[in-house]
Design an enzyme around this catalytic site. Structure first.
Site, PDB file in Angstrom:
ATOM      1  N   HIS A   1       1.741  -8.519 -32.780  1.00 51.36           N
ATOM      2  CA  HIS A   1       1.293  -8.877 -31.431  1.00 51.36           C
ATOM      3  C   HIS A   1      -0.021  -8.171 -31.105  1.00 51.36           C
ATOM      4  O   HIS A   1      -0.949  -8.778 -30.552  1.00 51.36           O
ATOM      5  CB  HIS A   1       2.332  -8.476 -30.372  1.00 51.36           C
ATOM      6  CG  HIS A   1       3.622  -9.211 -30.453  1.00 51.36           C
ATOM      7  ND1 HIS A   1       4.819  -8.554 -30.558  1.00 51.36           N
ATOM      8  CD2 HIS A   1       3.908 -10.528 -30.438  1.00 51.36           C
ATOM      9  CE1 HIS A   1       5.807  -9.451 -30.582  1.00 51.36           C
ATOM     10  NE2 HIS A   1       5.268 -10.656 -30.525  1.00 51.36           N
TER      11      HIS A   1
ATOM     12  N   LYS B   1      17.574 -16.269 -25.065  1.00 48.41           N
ATOM     13  CA  LYS B   1      17.346 -15.439 -26.248  1.00 48.41           C
ATOM     14  C   LYS B   1      18.137 -14.136 -26.218  1.00 48.41           C
ATOM     15  O   LYS B   1      18.326 -13.509 -27.248  1.00 48.41           O
ATOM     16  CB  LYS B   1      15.856 -15.121 -26.414  1.00 48.41           C
ATOM     17  CG  LYS B   1      15.053 -16.270 -26.973  1.00 48.41           C
ATOM     18  CD  LYS B   1      13.673 -15.800 -27.384  1.00 48.41           C
ATOM     19  CE  LYS B   1      12.902 -16.911 -28.077  1.00 48.41           C
ATOM     20  NZ  LYS B   1      11.593 -16.458 -28.533  1.00 48.41           N
TER      21      LYS B   1
ATOM     22  N   ARG C   1       2.035 -17.222 -37.815  1.00 46.42           N
ATOM     23  CA  ARG C   1       2.337 -16.448 -39.020  1.00 46.42           C
ATOM     24  C   ARG C   1       2.484 -17.348 -40.231  1.00 46.42           C
ATOM     25  O   ARG C   1       2.099 -16.994 -41.321  1.00 46.42           O
ATOM     26  CB  ARG C   1       3.641 -15.670 -38.832  1.00 46.42           C
ATOM     27  CG  ARG C   1       3.559 -14.552 -37.827  1.00 46.42           C
ATOM     28  CD  ARG C   1       4.901 -13.903 -37.671  1.00 46.42           C
ATOM     29  NE  ARG C   1       5.882 -14.911 -37.273  1.00 46.42           N
ATOM     30  CZ  ARG C   1       6.768 -14.775 -36.317  1.00 46.42           C
ATOM     31  NH1 ARG C   1       6.841 -13.658 -35.655  1.00 46.42           N
ATOM     32  NH2 ARG C   1       7.603 -15.731 -36.004  1.00 46.42           N
TER      33      ARG C   1
ATOM     34  N   SER D   1       9.503  -9.843 -34.354  1.00 43.31           N
ATOM     35  CA  SER D   1      10.343  -8.955 -33.544  1.00 43.31           C
ATOM     36  C   SER D   1      11.800  -9.014 -33.976  1.00 43.31           C
ATOM     37  O   SER D   1      12.482  -7.995 -34.046  1.00 43.31           O
ATOM     38  CB  SER D   1      10.227  -9.313 -32.067  1.00 43.31           C
ATOM     39  OG  SER D   1       8.946  -9.042 -31.584  1.00 43.31           O
TER      40      SER D   1
END
Length: 164
Positions: free
Chosen positions: A17, A41, A95, A133
């Site tokens: 990040h 989430k 990514r 994460s």
């Protein structure tokens, strides 16, 4: 003044990040880090903890880049958040190809909702591309060393959450 919005859950904020934030600062005068309130989430860190982490990192990065960086919690549509903060661009980090497929679909929907707000994709630096994460939390939960993926303060916060 060009304002950009970099949204995410930041649960927790990682060096991946940070890489995107640093490069986003080259594109905008003001960067809003949208900390998503995503109840689906089930984040490890509370909204307040995630905002505090983002604010701490933002203060450091703002000082080094000269860009105004602010944290902004949001729970509405991303495009509405962008309007709320006056963003003309949404910044998304990529990514892998799988990220692109999802993000491509999101761009199409966001452009239908508001054609005046563009999305800019930034590829994560090669040595940061694998950082997610979710994986960082899993490594920390199992007692692994996450120091290559997060700042020391975040590593300590993860250790505290998992009682390590």
């Amino acid at each position: 003044m060009r304002t950009g919005l970099y949204p995410g859950t930041f649960d927790p904020i990682t060096l991946g990040h940070v890489d995107i934030i640093e490069r986003a600062c080259l594109l905008v005068d003001r960067l809003v880090i949208g900390v998503a309130i995503n109840r689906d989430k089930g984040p490890l860190f509370s909204l307040e903890e995630r905002v505090a982490m983002v604010e701490a990192e933002s203060a450091r990065l703002s000082e080094t880049t000269g860009t105004e960086i602010v944290a902004h919690p949001f729970e509405n549509l991303l495009i509405d958040c962008a309007r709320d903060v006056g963003a003309s661009i949404i910044i998304r980090g990529l990514r892998a190809v799988a990220d692109f497929e999802y993000e491509y679909q999101m761009v199409g929907m966001n452009r239908k909702l508001d054609h005046s707000i563009d999305t800019v994709f930034l590829m994560a630096d090669a040595d940061r591309q694998a950082i997610a994460s979710k994986l960082v939390k899993e490594i920390a939960r199992l007692g692994g060393d996450v120091s290559a993926f997060v700042r020391p303060e975040i590593k300590a916060a993860l250790a505290e959450k998992f009682g390590k």
